[in-house]
Motif scaffolding. Structure first.
Motif, PDB file in Angstrom:
ATOM      1  N   LEU A 285     -33.229 -23.018  -2.480  1.00 30.84           N
ATOM      2  CA  LEU A 285     -32.374 -22.470  -1.420  1.00 30.84           C
ATOM      3  C   LEU A 285     -33.134 -21.459  -0.574  1.00 30.84           C
ATOM      4  O   LEU A 285     -33.001 -21.442   0.656  1.00 30.84           O
ATOM      5  CB  LEU A 285     -31.124 -21.821  -2.025  1.00 30.84           C
ATOM      6  N   TYR A 286     -33.940 -20.628  -1.224  1.00 30.18           N
ATOM      7  CA  TYR A 286     -34.742 -19.644  -0.500  1.00 30.18           C
ATOM      8  C   TYR A 286     -35.722 -20.341   0.442  1.00 30.18           C
ATOM      9  O   TYR A 286     -35.873 -19.957   1.603  1.00 30.18           O
ATOM     10  CB  TYR A 286     -35.491 -18.766  -1.499  1.00 30.18           C
ATOM     11  N   GLN A 287     -36.381 -21.389  -0.039  1.00 25.31           N
ATOM     12  CA  GLN A 287     -37.324 -22.119   0.808  1.00 25.31           C
ATOM     13  C   GLN A 287     -36.616 -22.786   1.979  1.00 25.31           C
ATOM     14  O   GLN A 287     -37.144 -22.820   3.102  1.00 25.31           O
ATOM     15  CB  GLN A 287     -38.084 -23.157  -0.017  1.00 25.31           C
ATOM     16  N   GLN A 288     -35.414 -23.315   1.758  1.00 31.96           N
ATOM     17  CA  GLN A 288     -34.657 -23.915   2.856  1.00 31.96           C
ATOM     18  C   GLN A 288     -34.292 -22.871   3.903  1.00 31.96           C
ATOM     19  O   GLN A 288     -34.382 -23.134   5.106  1.00 31.96           O
ATOM     20  CB  GLN A 288     -33.393 -24.594   2.318  1.00 31.96           C
ATOM     21  N   ARG A 289     -33.870 -21.680   3.445  1.00 32.27           N
ATOM     22  CA  ARG A 289     -33.546 -20.607   4.399  1.00 32.27           C
ATOM     23  C   ARG A 289     -34.768 -20.209   5.207  1.00 32.27           C
ATOM     24  O   ARG A 289     -34.691 -19.993   6.421  1.00 32.27           O
ATOM     25  CB  ARG A 289     -32.987 -19.388   3.659  1.00 32.27           C
ATOM     26  N   MET A 290     -35.914 -20.094   4.546  1.00 34.37           N
ATOM     27  CA  MET A 290     -37.138 -19.713   5.247  1.00 34.37           C
ATOM     28  C   MET A 290     -37.540 -20.804   6.241  1.00 34.37           C
ATOM     29  O   MET A 290     -37.978 -20.501   7.355  1.00 34.37           O
ATOM     30  CB  MET A 290     -38.269 -19.467   4.251  1.00 34.37           C
ATOM     31  N   ALA A 291     -37.407 -22.074   5.853  1.00 29.62           N
ATOM     32  CA  ALA A 291     -37.748 -23.175   6.756  1.00 29.62           C
ATOM     33  C   ALA A 291     -36.829 -23.183   7.976  1.00 29.62           C
ATOM     34  O   ALA A 291     -37.282 -23.389   9.103  1.00 29.62           O
ATOM     35  CB  ALA A 291     -37.666 -24.507   6.016  1.00 29.62           C
TER      36      ALA A 291
ATOM     37  N   ALA B 248     -35.286 -20.602   9.302  1.00 29.44           N
ATOM     38  CA  ALA B 248     -35.651 -19.458  10.143  1.00 29.44           C
ATOM     39  C   ALA B 248     -36.924 -19.758  10.925  1.00 29.44           C
ATOM     40  O   ALA B 248     -37.038 -19.405  12.104  1.00 29.44           O
ATOM     41  CB  ALA B 248     -35.838 -18.207   9.284  1.00 29.44           C
ATOM     42  N   PHE B 249     -37.887 -20.407  10.292  1.00 26.33           N
ATOM     43  CA  PHE B 249     -39.127 -20.758  10.976  1.00 26.33           C
ATOM     44  C   PHE B 249     -38.871 -21.812  12.046  1.00 26.33           C
ATOM     45  O   PHE B 249     -39.376 -21.700  13.167  1.00 26.33           O
ATOM     46  CB  PHE B 249     -40.157 -21.281   9.968  1.00 26.33           C
TER      47      PHE B 249
ATOM     48  N   VAL C 276     -39.709 -22.732  16.468  1.00 28.27           N
ATOM     49  CA  VAL C 276     -40.704 -23.745  16.791  1.00 28.27           C
ATOM     50  C   VAL C 276     -40.236 -24.554  18.001  1.00 28.27           C
ATOM     51  O   VAL C 276     -39.095 -25.005  18.065  1.00 28.27           O
ATOM     52  CB  VAL C 276     -40.925 -24.692  15.581  1.00 28.27           C
ATOM     53  N   ARG C 277     -41.127 -24.706  18.960  1.00 31.96           N
ATOM     54  CA  ARG C 277     -40.816 -25.529  20.128  1.00 31.96           C
ATOM     55  C   ARG C 277     -41.449 -26.899  19.937  1.00 31.96           C
ATOM     56  O   ARG C 277     -42.602 -27.008  19.516  1.00 31.96           O
ATOM     57  CB  ARG C 277     -41.379 -24.905  21.409  1.00 31.96           C
TER      58      ARG C 277
END
Length: 188
Positions: free
Chosen positions: A106-112, A114-115, A119-120
């Motif tokens: 879940l933490y990795q999904q949240r970070m992804a 946010a990133f 991203v354009r």
């Protein structure tokens, strides 16, 4: 794995810097820094490294001197009760590890997410002029003071998955497709 070790070492070094003056007495404070690192809950996994390795929370030295409720409860159990309580703890280990894995995902999904908000998308079309990055392992690399980009090239095909096929200006097509991360638009 190597990055995890580097991150852990960086955190331990930072803790030691705060605990010592001019690197004096580092060897005396190292055990305290390691205990602090191992017993601090990590955001990514939602648990302490100590819990994951030893399957129980650490008992800090202060708890031995001034017993906590947990220590008092364990001390007052007879052998049969202690074995039963320990067996129940061991039965919950897999459940704790599954919770830690889910928390990490879940933490990795949240970070992804946010990133990816920042991203354009980079879209290329057939016929556009682009420059190709020169990587250090390539034959074209001439040292750190040489150019980082070569070209211009023409986009010949746009494939799925963020890949394009380039061609020289004279029309000769490259044999291998190029990842979009390795090219940028050329403005003439």
């Amino acid at each position: 794995m190597n990055r995890v070790v580097e991150a852990a070492n960086k955190n331990i070094k930072r803790t030691l810097r705060k605990m010592t003056d001019n690197h004096k007495g580092v060897h005396e404070k190292l055990s305290y820094a390691l205990l602090g690192y191992r017993t601090t809950t990590r955001t990514l996994i939602g648990a302490t490294p100590y819990l994951l390795v030893y399957e129980t929370e650490a008992v800090i030295p202060a708890e031995v001197e001034i017993p906590s409720l947990r220590i008092i409860q364990e001390a007052e159990l007879d052998n049969a009760e202690w074995v039963r309580a320990r067996y129940e703890q061991l039965a919950l280990i897999d459940e704790k590890r599954i919770v830690v894995v889910c928390h990490g995902q879940l933490y990795q999904q949240r970070m992804a997410r946010a990133f990816n908000k920042r991203v354009r998308a980079r879209l290329f079309q057939i016929g556009q002029l682009v420059l190709k990055r020169i990587f250090p392992h390539q034959d074209e690399y001439k040292g750190k003071f040489s150019p980082n980009w070569q070209g211009p090239y023409v986009v010949r095909k746009v494939l799925s998955g963020g890949v394009v096929v380039l061609a020289e200006m004279d029309g000769q097509e490259w044999p291998k497709p190029i990842n979009l991360d390795a090219i940028k638009r050329y403005y003439a």
